[in-house]
Design a protein around this motif. Structure first.
Motif, short mmCIF file in Angstrom:
data_model
loop_
_atom_site.label_atom_id
_atom_site.label_comp_id
_atom_site.label_asym_id
_atom_site.label_seq_id
_atom_site.Cartn_x
_atom_site.Cartn_y
_atom_site.Cartn_z
N ARG A 12 -27.22 -10.30 -26.42
CA ARG A 12 -27.92 -9.21 -27.21
C ARG A 12 -27.37 -9.19 -28.97
O ARG A 12 -28.41 -9.33 -29.63
CB ARG A 12 -27.52 -7.83 -26.78
CG ARG A 12 -28.16 -6.78 -27.29
CD ARG A 12 -27.85 -5.59 -26.62
NE ARG A 12 -27.90 -5.53 -25.29
CZ ARG A 12 -26.87 -5.51 -24.22
NH1 ARG A 12 -25.84 -5.32 -24.73
NH2 ARG A 12 -27.04 -5.44 -23.13
N TYR A 69 -37.14 -5.11 -9.02
CA TYR A 69 -37.37 -6.71 -9.64
C TYR A 69 -38.39 -7.21 -9.21
O TYR A 69 -38.61 -7.46 -8.36
CB TYR A 69 -35.86 -7.20 -9.36
CG TYR A 69 -34.63 -6.43 -9.78
CD1 TYR A 69 -33.89 -6.90 -11.01
CD2 TYR A 69 -34.10 -5.38 -8.98
CE1 TYR A 69 -32.89 -6.45 -11.37
CE2 TYR A 69 -32.81 -4.85 -9.54
CZ TYR A 69 -32.46 -5.18 -10.72
OH TYR A 69 -31.15 -4.80 -11.41
N PHE A 149 -32.55 -10.87 -19.32
CA PHE A 149 -33.22 -9.66 -19.09
C PHE A 149 -32.46 -8.18 -19.22
O PHE A 149 -32.94 -7.34 -19.53
CB PHE A 149 -34.18 -9.79 -17.80
CG PHE A 149 -35.17 -10.87 -17.95
CD1 PHE A 149 -36.04 -11.01 -18.91
CD2 PHE A 149 -35.33 -11.88 -16.86
CE1 PHE A 149 -36.94 -11.90 -19.09
CE2 PHE A 149 -36.19 -12.76 -16.76
CZ PHE A 149 -36.97 -13.08 -17.97
N ARG A 150 -31.12 -8.50 -18.95
CA ARG A 150 -30.26 -7.43 -19.32
C ARG A 150 -30.13 -7.34 -20.76
O ARG A 150 -30.09 -6.18 -21.28
CB ARG A 150 -28.81 -7.56 -18.55
CG ARG A 150 -28.97 -7.23 -17.10
CD ARG A 150 -27.34 -7.15 -16.60
NE ARG A 150 -26.69 -8.08 -16.97
CZ ARG A 150 -26.36 -9.33 -15.78
NH1 ARG A 150 -27.02 -9.31 -14.69
NH2 ARG A 150 -25.61 -10.08 -16.22
N HIS A 152 -32.16 -8.42 -23.17
CA HIS A 152 -33.56 -8.09 -24.06
C HIS A 152 -34.34 -7.32 -23.25
O HIS A 152 -35.36 -8.10 -22.52
CB HIS A 152 -33.97 -9.48 -24.50
CG HIS A 152 -32.81 -10.35 -25.43
ND1 HIS A 152 -32.38 -9.88 -26.40
CD2 HIS A 152 -32.26 -11.52 -24.98
CE1 HIS A 152 -31.49 -10.67 -27.20
NE2 HIS A 152 -31.80 -11.58 -26.32
N SER A 153 -34.40 -6.14 -23.39
CA SER A 153 -35.23 -5.04 -22.82
C SER A 153 -36.62 -5.14 -23.25
O SER A 153 -37.57 -4.33 -22.50
CB SER A 153 -34.47 -3.87 -22.91
OG SER A 153 -34.91 -3.35 -24.29
N ASP A 154 -36.91 -5.81 -24.24
CA ASP A 154 -38.37 -5.92 -24.79
C ASP A 154 -39.14 -7.17 -24.40
O ASP A 154 -40.31 -7.39 -24.61
CB ASP A 154 -38.50 -5.90 -26.37
CG ASP A 154 -37.42 -7.08 -26.77
OD1 ASP A 154 -36.85 -7.52 -26.07
OD2 ASP A 154 -37.65 -7.16 -28.09
N ASP A 156 -41.15 -9.52 -22.14
CA ASP A 156 -42.09 -9.78 -20.75
C ASP A 156 -41.66 -10.80 -19.68
O ASP A 156 -42.08 -10.77 -18.73
CB ASP A 156 -43.66 -9.76 -21.00
CG ASP A 156 -43.96 -8.69 -21.88
OD1 ASP A 156 -44.04 -7.47 -21.32
OD2 ASP A 156 -44.78 -8.72 -23.04
N ARG A 175 -41.55 -5.90 -16.20
CA ARG A 175 -42.16 -5.10 -17.45
C ARG A 175 -43.51 -5.73 -18.02
O ARG A 175 -44.16 -4.75 -18.52
CB ARG A 175 -41.32 -5.48 -18.72
CG ARG A 175 -39.77 -5.19 -18.36
CD ARG A 175 -38.89 -5.69 -19.52
NE ARG A 175 -37.48 -5.62 -19.01
CZ ARG A 175 -36.34 -6.24 -19.45
NH1 ARG A 175 -36.47 -7.19 -20.30
NH2 ARG A 175 -34.95 -5.99 -19.13
#
Length: 211
Positions: A12, A69, A149-150, A152-154, A156, A175
């Motif tokens: 992150r 998931y 994916f933990r 970077h929540s933005d 796809d 997402r």
């Protein structure tokens, strides 16, 4: 050899540079080969919640059903879809499971992390890994996927090179569910005569056989 990923907090903090993010546009087709009969069949636009099984599955470690998931794999070409779908035996079976070739365009742009240097950047190396994400054992690439994916929540999903056809492929997570259209642009059974030529060409290029 692909090392394990750093922690999610390290990823992150490293961020994603603009040239490490590829935007998949709604004008671009994505292809998928999928069975329509038999066990564990999903619709062409269905996210698989059972896992982890394949390369970028981000499900928790214990294999099983993990609601919340979802993962969906596609390729930028029909050949790429065929290569991945029939990789185990290298035989394109046009009958078993009534397989279809489906092409679709997404409803919105997708933000995909470039883990293979497709756009010329080197995200994987910059954050402590390497481009073996394309071909490392699944257990290791799944560890990276969970961490990505933990962190970077933005995102796809990720964009990478398919191991068998070498073509651009995408792995989308839950997402991106809202980006799927109600209907595909094209969907034909592999047994359809219109696909005789394309399948024969793909099989010749890949060294696969056809049944």
């Amino acid at each position: 050899m692909l090392p394990p990923p750093p922690t999610a907090s390290v990823l992150r903090d490293a961020g994603v540079h603009p040239d490490e993010l590829i935007t998949w546009q709604p004008t671009e087709l994505v292809w998928r080969v999928h069975r329509t009969t038999g066990g564990h069949v999903l619709p062409w636009n269905g996210m698989r919640t059972h896992g982890p099984i394949l390369r970028f599955d981000h499900h928790p470690r214990a294999v099983g059903d993990h609601p919340g998931y979802g993962i969906w794999y596609g390729a930028s070409s029909p050949r790429g879809g065929l290569a991945e779908a029939f990789q185990s035996a290298r035989v394109i079976d046009r009958e078993y499971g009534d397989p279809y070739l489906t092409g679709l365009r997404f409803l919105r742009p997708l933000g995909l992390l470039d883990v293979s240097g497709i756009g010329g950047a080197a995200w994987s190396t910059r954050v402590g890994g390497n481009h073996a994400l394309d071909c490392a054992p699944h257990r290791r690439s799944q560890h990276w996927a969970r961490t990505i994916f933990r962190a970077h929540s933005d995102l796809d999903g990720v964009i990478y090179r398919g191991r068998f056809a070498g073509s651009v492929s995408v792995a989308l997570i839950e997402r991106a569910t809202d980006a799927f259209p109600a209907r595909p642009a094209l969907s034909l059974p592999l047994a359809h005569p219109a696909l005789d030529g394309p399948i024969a060409t793909a099989a010749h290029q890949l060294g696969y056989t056809i049944t």
